[in-house]
Design a protein around this motif. Sequence first.
Motif, PDB file in Angstrom:
ATOM      1  N   GLY A 217      -6.793  22.219 -14.837  1.00  0.00           N
ATOM      2  CA  GLY A 217      -8.107  21.627 -14.625  1.00  0.00           C
ATOM      3  C   GLY A 217      -8.857  21.290 -15.899  1.00  0.00           C
ATOM      4  N   ILE A 218     -10.036  20.699 -15.698  1.00  0.00           N
ATOM      5  CA  ILE A 218     -10.916  20.296 -16.798  1.00  0.00           C
ATOM      6  C   ILE A 218     -12.294  20.925 -16.606  1.00  0.00           C
ATOM      7  CG2 ILE A 218     -12.147  18.370 -17.872  1.00  0.00           C
ATOM      8  CD1 ILE A 218     -10.024  16.547 -17.394  1.00  0.00           C
ATOM      9  N   GLU A 219     -12.852  21.446 -17.674  1.00  0.00           N
ATOM     10  CA  GLU A 219     -14.221  21.954 -17.633  1.00  0.00           C
ATOM     11  C   GLU A 219     -15.145  20.754 -17.839  1.00  0.00           C
ATOM     12  OE1 GLU A 219     -15.465  25.945 -19.619  1.00  0.00           O
ATOM     13  OE2 GLU A 219     -16.133  24.359 -20.962  1.00  0.00           O
ATOM     14  N   ALA A 220     -15.341  20.015 -16.777  1.00  0.00           N
ATOM     15  CA  ALA A 220     -16.096  18.760 -16.881  1.00  0.00           C
ATOM     16  C   ALA A 220     -17.583  19.006 -17.123  1.00  0.00           C
ATOM     17  CB  ALA A 220     -15.908  17.944 -15.600  1.00  0.00           C
ATOM     18  N   TYR A 221     -18.072  20.170 -16.677  1.00  0.00           N
ATOM     19  CA  TYR A 221     -19.505  20.472 -16.776  1.00  0.00           C
ATOM     20  C   TYR A 221     -19.729  21.521 -17.849  1.00  0.00           C
ATOM     21  CZ  TYR A 221     -18.516  18.489 -12.255  1.00  0.00           C
ATOM     22  OH  TYR A 221     -18.013  17.689 -11.267  1.00  0.00           O
ATOM     23  N   SER A 222     -20.500  21.155 -18.863  1.00  0.00           N
ATOM     24  CA  SER A 222     -20.760  22.066 -19.974  1.00  0.00           C
ATOM     25  C   SER A 222     -22.133  21.729 -20.526  1.00  0.00           C
ATOM     26  CB  SER A 222     -19.689  21.865 -21.044  1.00  0.00           C
ATOM     27  OG  SER A 222     -19.969  22.656 -22.182  1.00  0.00           O
ATOM     28  N   SER A 223     -22.781  22.715 -21.148  1.00  0.00           N
ATOM     29  CA  SER A 223     -24.142  22.473 -21.643  1.00  0.00           C
ATOM     30  C   SER A 223     -24.175  21.335 -22.655  1.00  0.00           C
ATOM     31  CB  SER A 223     -24.707  23.750 -22.261  1.00  0.00           C
ATOM     32  OG  SER A 223     -23.835  24.244 -23.249  1.00  0.00           O
ATOM     33  N   SER A 224     -23.050  21.050 -23.294  1.00  0.00           N
ATOM     34  CA  SER A 224     -23.041  20.018 -24.351  1.00  0.00           C
ATOM     35  C   SER A 224     -22.694  18.624 -23.828  1.00  0.00           C
ATOM     36  CB  SER A 224     -22.047  20.422 -25.444  1.00  0.00           C
ATOM     37  OG  SER A 224     -20.732  20.468 -24.911  1.00  0.00           O
ATOM     38  N   THR A 226     -23.000  15.042 -21.816  1.00  0.00           N
ATOM     39  CA  THR A 226     -23.966  14.078 -21.284  1.00  0.00           C
ATOM     40  C   THR A 226     -23.498  13.660 -19.885  1.00  0.00           C
ATOM     41  OG1 THR A 226     -22.741  12.162 -22.099  1.00  0.00           O
ATOM     42  CG2 THR A 226     -24.333  13.148 -23.611  1.00  0.00           C
ATOM     43  N   ARG A 227     -24.361  12.961 -19.170  1.00  0.00           N
ATOM     44  CA  ARG A 227     -23.979  12.458 -17.841  1.00  0.00           C
ATOM     45  C   ARG A 227     -22.768  11.547 -17.937  1.00  0.00           C
ATOM     46  NH1 ARG A 227     -28.443  13.079 -14.006  1.00  0.00           N
ATOM     47  NH2 ARG A 227     -30.100  14.002 -15.221  1.00  0.00           N
ATOM     48  N   GLU A 228     -22.752  10.759 -19.006  1.00  0.00           N
ATOM     49  CA  GLU A 228     -21.645   9.819 -19.211  1.00  0.00           C
ATOM     50  C   GLU A 228     -20.332  10.591 -19.437  1.00  0.00           C
ATOM     51  OE1 GLU A 228     -22.286   7.260 -22.553  1.00  0.00           O
ATOM     52  OE2 GLU A 228     -20.461   6.124 -22.122  1.00  0.00           O
ATOM     53  N   ASP A 229     -20.401  11.651 -20.230  1.00  0.00           N
ATOM     54  CA  ASP A 229     -19.215  12.497 -20.452  1.00  0.00           C
ATOM     55  C   ASP A 229     -18.691  13.013 -19.112  1.00  0.00           C
ATOM     56  OD1 ASP A 229     -19.341  12.425 -23.266  1.00  0.00           O
ATOM     57  OD2 ASP A 229     -20.682  14.164 -23.341  1.00  0.00           O
ATOM     58  N   VAL A 230     -19.630  13.586 -18.325  1.00  0.00           N
ATOM     59  CA  VAL A 230     -19.256  14.207 -17.049  1.00  0.00           C
ATOM     60  C   VAL A 230     -18.553  13.188 -16.152  1.00  0.00           C
ATOM     61  CG1 VAL A 230     -20.178  15.201 -14.914  1.00  0.00           C
ATOM     62  CG2 VAL A 230     -21.037  15.994 -17.119  1.00  0.00           C
ATOM     63  N   HIS A 231     -19.129  12.003 -16.108  1.00  0.00           N
ATOM     64  CA  HIS A 231     -18.566  10.940 -15.286  1.00  0.00           C
ATOM     65  C   HIS A 231     -17.131  10.636 -15.709  1.00  0.00           C
ATOM     66  CE1 HIS A 231     -18.937   7.626 -12.538  1.00  0.00           C
ATOM     67  NE2 HIS A 231     -18.412   6.814 -13.452  1.00  0.00           N
ATOM     68  N   ARG A 232     -16.926  10.561 -17.000  1.00  0.00           N
ATOM     69  CA  ARG A 232     -15.605  10.265 -17.554  1.00  0.00           C
ATOM     70  C   ARG A 232     -14.608  11.388 -17.228  1.00  0.00           C
ATOM     71  NH1 ARG A 232     -15.992   8.538 -23.666  1.00  0.00           N
ATOM     72  NH2 ARG A 232     -17.182   6.892 -22.671  1.00  0.00           N
ATOM     73  N   TYR A 233     -15.038  12.640 -17.392  1.00  0.00           N
ATOM     74  CA  TYR A 233     -14.123  13.772 -17.143  1.00  0.00           C
ATOM     75  C   TYR A 233     -13.791  13.900 -15.655  1.00  0.00           C
ATOM     76  CZ  TYR A 233     -15.857  14.836 -21.829  1.00  0.00           C
ATOM     77  OH  TYR A 233     -16.241  14.749 -23.141  1.00  0.00           O
ATOM     78  N   GLU A 234     -14.793  13.617 -14.800  1.00  0.00           N
ATOM     79  CA  GLU A 234     -14.523  13.661 -13.350  1.00  0.00           C
ATOM     80  C   GLU A 234     -13.469  12.617 -12.985  1.00  0.00           C
ATOM     81  OE1 GLU A 234     -18.708  15.291 -11.388  1.00  0.00           O
ATOM     82  OE2 GLU A 234     -18.478  13.151 -11.719  1.00  0.00           O
TER      83      GLU A 234
END
Length: 284
Positions: A217-224, A226-234
């Motif tokens: 898996g991927i730790e898509a959600y992290s305090s560091s 951005t929304r754009e990062d999260v979208h990309r990792y999802e």
Amino acid sequence: MNTVDLHLHSTYSDGTYTPAELIHMAEMKGMEAIGITDHDTINHIKEVHKLGAKAKLRDVLAGVEVSAEFSSGTMHIVGYFVDPDNTDLCDMLNRFTAGRSERNPQIIEKLNALGVSITYDEVLKEANGASVGRPHIANVMVQKGAVRSMKEAFDKYLAKGAPAYVNRTRASSEKIIAVIKKAGGVSFLAHPRQLGVGKKKELERIVARLADEGLDGIEAYSSSHTREDVHRYEGLAQKYQLLLSGGSDFHGLGKEHIVLGFVGAGVTLSYDIIKKMKERIKVQ
Ligand code: AMP
Ligand code: ZN
Ligand code: FE
Ligand code: FE
């Protein structure tokens, strides 16, 4: 409020709170589940299991955050549900510890040569039995007035590329993922943003390789992130059939900008993350 945070550090590595204190803080916040994932050590795992069983939380995961060899930024792989008595896991981490014991005095030597007079003994005292890392060295530098802050210690001396940096023993992602699996656990790419890979294609190439190596898996959600990062990792998780996870990377007072339970603006995680990890282990 978000009530699931699966990436915390305790005094067993470079966090400032003990596992008991972390659990207590999570209870006070009314959290549902936490995961304590110290760096390159499994010494906390049995204590976390014992405390977790009595805690007023639905689940307390004990994990390990392992440093992988990676040329540019930082690659960390978190393993949950690992057996702390597994020989392969113990061997790998013992090699890491030996590497740290070799590297840390070399950093001190470089600092001394640069006019920063601190001793290895002072650093060991600061670490107080924990896995010794650069943050402990940075703390001693602050205490002795060599620098004003942890940030200055890293920027001027300790960061990759700075004059007192010395590399340490790590393992390949392939090896880490295989060892976590052998130890009965599931593996997650921690805070992918810290890979320092901005290009989409390059990031996808790395994730594809890790998936091929058996990453869960991927730790898509992290305090560091951005929304754009999260979208990309999802998106990458979906494409490569990877599970999702999230955590704050809370270290306590060492990194005061990170808050226990905060995994990104507006992000709330569900306990399903843990359920899916457990399902994945069962079918293996
Ligand atoms: P080490 O395990 O000794 O290599 O040190 C790694 C620890 O240092 C991790 O907790 C990192 O978050 C922290 N660290 C690495 N780079 C920096 C930086 N530039 N500023 C503050 N902390 C850092
Ligand atoms: Zn850390
Ligand atoms: Fe990390
Ligand atoms: Fe971490």
